[in-house]
Motif scaffolding. Structure first.
Motif, PDB file in Angstrom:
ATOM      1  N   GLY A  64       0.777  -1.236   0.000  1.00 52.49           N
ATOM      2  CA  GLY A  64       0.000   0.000   0.000  1.00 52.49           C
ATOM      3  C   GLY A  64       0.806   1.283   0.000  1.00 52.49           C
ATOM      4  O   GLY A  64       0.232   2.364  -0.082  1.00 52.49           O
ATOM      5  N   ASP A  65       2.123   1.231   0.100  1.00 53.90           N
ATOM      6  CA  ASP A  65       2.909   2.455   0.234  1.00 53.90           C
ATOM      7  C   ASP A  65       3.904   2.610  -0.922  1.00 53.90           C
ATOM      8  O   ASP A  65       5.019   3.072  -0.722  1.00 53.90           O
ATOM      9  CB  ASP A  65       3.660   2.455   1.567  1.00 53.90           C
ATOM     10  CG  ASP A  65       4.531   1.213   1.745  1.00 53.90           C
ATOM     11  OD1 ASP A  65       4.376   0.288   0.933  1.00 53.90           O
ATOM     12  OD2 ASP A  65       5.339   1.182   2.686  1.00 53.90           O
ATOM     13  N   THR A  67       5.655   4.281  -3.956  1.00 55.70           N
ATOM     14  CA  THR A  67       5.837   5.659  -4.415  1.00 55.70           C
ATOM     15  C   THR A  67       6.475   5.739  -5.798  1.00 55.70           C
ATOM     16  O   THR A  67       6.581   6.833  -6.353  1.00 55.70           O
ATOM     17  CB  THR A  67       6.720   6.440  -3.428  1.00 55.70           C
ATOM     18  OG1 THR A  67       8.043   5.883  -3.430  1.00 55.70           O
ATOM     19  CG2 THR A  67       6.153   6.388  -2.015  1.00 55.70           C
ATOM     20  N   SER A 294      10.166   7.893  -4.187  1.00 59.20           N
ATOM     21  CA  SER A 294      10.334   9.165  -3.485  1.00 59.20           C
ATOM     22  C   SER A 294      11.722   9.346  -2.889  1.00 59.20           C
ATOM     23  O   SER A 294      12.203  10.477  -2.762  1.00 59.20           O
ATOM     24  CB  SER A 294       9.270   9.297  -2.389  1.00 59.20           C
ATOM     25  OG  SER A 294       9.375   8.217  -1.464  1.00 59.20           O
ATOM     26  N   LYS A 298      13.905   3.850  -0.894  1.00 55.78           N
ATOM     27  CA  LYS A 298      12.592   3.322  -1.267  1.00 55.78           C
ATOM     28  C   LYS A 298      12.664   2.369  -2.454  1.00 55.78           C
ATOM     29  O   LYS A 298      11.863   1.451  -2.576  1.00 55.78           O
ATOM     30  CB  LYS A 298      11.637   4.480  -1.598  1.00 55.78           C
ATOM     31  CG  LYS A 298      10.980   5.146  -0.405  1.00 55.78           C
ATOM     32  CD  LYS A 298       9.801   4.335   0.090  1.00 55.78           C
ATOM     33  CE  LYS A 298       8.983   5.084   1.117  1.00 55.78           C
ATOM     34  NZ  LYS A 298       7.824   4.290   1.580  1.00 55.78           N
ATOM     35  N   GLU A 302      10.674  -1.013  -2.012  1.00 54.22           N
ATOM     36  CA  GLU A 302       9.511  -1.279  -2.856  1.00 54.22           C
ATOM     37  C   GLU A 302       9.741  -2.465  -3.788  1.00 54.22           C
ATOM     38  O   GLU A 302       8.816  -3.222  -4.084  1.00 54.22           O
ATOM     39  CB  GLU A 302       9.136  -0.009  -3.626  1.00 54.22           C
ATOM     40  CG  GLU A 302       8.673   1.095  -2.679  1.00 54.22           C
ATOM     41  CD  GLU A 302       8.277   2.388  -3.377  1.00 54.22           C
ATOM     42  OE1 GLU A 302       8.024   2.377  -4.598  1.00 54.22           O
ATOM     43  OE2 GLU A 302       8.205   3.419  -2.677  1.00 54.22           O
TER      44      GLU A 302
END
Length: 412
Positions: A64-65, A67, A294, A298, A302
């Motif tokens: 869900g996070d 970027t 971002s 990350k 990710e």
């Protein structure tokens, strides 16, 4: 010679008919509706913006996070795209473009070939480039140079190998040709090392194609999975012996994420962070590409999250696209979507097929009623050209009638 009343009647008839007849071609000449955009390489959903996923019952939710401005999760063997977000978005690739460089140049030289580096071969490297530390007038084996490319992301190693390959320009040309052969239509190569250059772009989809092709080469697979190595150094002036120094792979997931094969990471000012990773678990190899998240860290977080999701969801989602195969030699290519059912090399139908006689009749009727065209590529169709011809003849007739009237008046 016609009488004056006859000429006057002819002129009046032409004047009355001319606006009506001229209106038909004007309507027919209206422009076509713009044709639909071409199908995205890999399938229709690969051309849509935003997240594309088709979960079946019991499928886990995507992380869900996320970027990353663009990412993709695909099965290396089948080519199935399990999920993606803006996969064809064109972005600066940074050093992940070295995947294409390796896929293009690596097969050309034996790994044990020894090359003496000239000073010119390590000139012209962009300021701030990552370097492995190559020195002029020293000998290097090809396998050392490739370790410099994969582990240290050394632009100096890329330049030396490019010069061995015929020069920077030649290598860029061959890389672009290789990208075209792989149907990587989002990629424009300007520099072989991925250094930020105006107009140099790729996409998550294309980078994944490059990684998939590269991993078929055992040497590529070996280099990208190497965690550390010794690299040849300078010659000691006192002993005359050549030293060495250690280099380590800058891929932060290698050796930490279970089953990670590797591939390539990248970072530049314009591109931010990019990463292409491959991992194997229970006989399945997944490819994940993440571009422009971002923050620097990350890109690894990710990628790991998407790999976790991909292994858990592989049999619980319907593929949303396909990694296309390399185009056959000779200029023919598979269907743009890369899906079964197409005929490789078959000519595409014209965007506006010529109408049948029945369609031509409907076109003429629509034009008379003020409707738009539905005809040939020129936007007029048979009825339109017929109307124009009739109008020209009537105008000529009207002009002739006026001429005869004036001549009769002069004769009188």
């Amino acid at each position: 010679m016609p009488t004056r009343p006859q000429l006057a009647h002819l002129l009046a008839a032409c004047a009355a008919a001319l606006p009506v007849l001229l209106a038909a071609p004007a309507a027919v000449a209206a422009p076509h509706e713009p044709p639909p955009p071409p199908a995205a390489i890999g399938g229709e959903r690969m051309g849509l913006s935003g997240v594309q996923v088709a979960p079946l019952p019991g499928a886990p939710a995507l992380p869900g996070d996320l970027t990353g401005r663009s990412w993709i999760v695909a099965d290396a063997a089948s080519g199935d795209v399990l999920a993606a977000s803006n996969p064809h978005l064109r972005l600066a690739p940074a050093s992940t473009l070295k995947i294409l460089f390796a896929d293009t140049v690596l097969p050309k030289f034996d790994r044990n070939l020894v090359h003496r580096v000239a000073d010119a071969e390590i000139q012209g490297i962009g300021p701030g480039s990552s370097l492995v530390g190559i020195k002029e007038d020293l000998d290097y084996r090809v396998e050392d140079l490739w370790r410099g490319v994969f582990l240290s992301s050394g632009n100096d190693a890329v330049h030396v190998l490019s010069h061995m390959n015929g020069g920077i320009r030649q290598t860029v040309t061959e890389m672009q040709a290789r990208a075209d052969a792989l149907q990587a239509r989002d990629t424009k190569v300007i520099s072989p090392d991925g250094y930020d250059m105006d107009g140099q772009v790729s996409s998550a989809y294309d980078l994944t194609l490059f990684a998939r092709a590269g991993l078929r080469n055992p040497d590529f697979r070996m280099y990208c999975a190497t965690r550390d190595a010794l690299f040849p150094g300078a010659v000691d002036k006192n002993t005359g012996q050549r030293g060495s120094f250690g280099i380590a792979n800058t891929d932060r997931l290698l050796g930490k994420y279970p089953g990670l094969i590797g591939v390539k990471n990248g970072f530049t000012t314009e591109a931010g962070s990019t990463f292409v990773g491959a991992a194997e678990r229970n006989g399945r190899t997944l490819l994940v590409t993440v571009m422009h998240p971002s923050t620097y860290q990350k890109v690894y977080d990710e990628t790991a999250a998407l790999l976790d999701w991909g292994f858990a969801a592989a049999d619980k989602v319907t593929p949303v696209g396909k990694l296309v195969d390399e185009a056959p030699a000779g200029g023919t290519e598979p269907t743009p979507t890369g899906q079964a059912g197409g005929t490789a090399g078959a000519p595409a139908p014209p965007p506006h097929p010529s109408p049948s006689p029945t369609e031509s009749a409907r076109t003429a009727a629509g034009a008379a009623a003020g409707g738009g065209p539905d005809g040939g590529d020129d936007g007029l169709g048979p009825a339109g050209w017929l109307g124009i011809g009739a109008a020209v003849l009537l105008v000529a007739g009207a002009a002739g009638a006026r001429f005869l009237l004036r001549r009769r008046d002069r004769s009188s």
